[in-house]
Design a protein around this motif. Structure first.
Motif, mmCIF file in Angstrom:
data_model
loop_
_atom_site.group_PDB
_atom_site.id
_atom_site.type_symbol
_atom_site.label_atom_id
_atom_site.label_comp_id
_atom_site.label_asym_id
_atom_site.label_seq_id
_atom_site.Cartn_x
_atom_site.Cartn_y
_atom_site.Cartn_z
ATOM 1 N N LEU A 1 34.296 -48.715 47.571
ATOM 2 C CA LEU A 1 33.565 -49.406 46.501
ATOM 3 C C LEU A 1 34.379 -50.493 45.810
ATOM 4 N N LYS A 2 35.645 -50.606 46.140
ATOM 5 C CA LYS A 2 36.470 -51.682 45.603
ATOM 6 C C LYS A 2 36.138 -52.952 46.381
ATOM 7 N N GLN A 3 35.022 -53.526 46.093
ATOM 8 C CA GLN A 3 34.584 -54.708 46.828
ATOM 9 C C GLN A 3 34.902 -55.967 46.042
ATOM 10 N N SER A 4 35.165 -57.018 46.770
ATOM 11 C CA SER A 4 35.366 -58.300 46.117
ATOM 12 C C SER A 4 34.069 -59.087 46.186
ATOM 13 N N GLN A 5 33.993 -60.134 45.390
ATOM 14 C CA GLN A 5 32.775 -60.945 45.410
ATOM 15 C C GLN A 5 32.575 -61.616 46.753
#
Length: 90
Positions: free
Chosen positions: A21-25
């Motif tokens: 869930l540590k997603q970047s834009q």
């Protein structure tokens, strides 16, 4: 003992989910990312390997399996054909 192992496995899955869930834009969650987690394909990976695996999976799909994204984009659904393609690739 079984309960300890089950608890450890559940905690590891939670850590993997947190990493996922540590997603970047610039790299939002994809269907393939969600599918790999919910169907336990990431269970054998260490926490530090999850992000690398998912990046490589995305890259592989873009380079070698453009029909996967075409199916998703054109039909706006996760079809059996898309799922088969995803499973075969993973």
């Amino acid at each position: 003992m079984k309960q300890v192992v089950a608890t450890q496995n559940q905690l590891a899955r939670g850590q993997q989910l947190h990493e996922l869930l540590k997603q970047s834009q610039s790299a939002p969650l994809t269907i393939s990312t969600i599918y790999t987690r919910t169907n336990s394909y990431l269970d054998s990976l260490e926490i530090g390997q999850v992000r690398k695996f998912l990046v490589e999976l995305r890259t592989y799909f873009k380079t070698n399996k453009p029909q996967f994204q075409e199916i998703i984009s054109s039909i706006k659904a996760f079809t059996e054909e898309a799922e088969t393609l995803l499973k075969d690739t993973i």
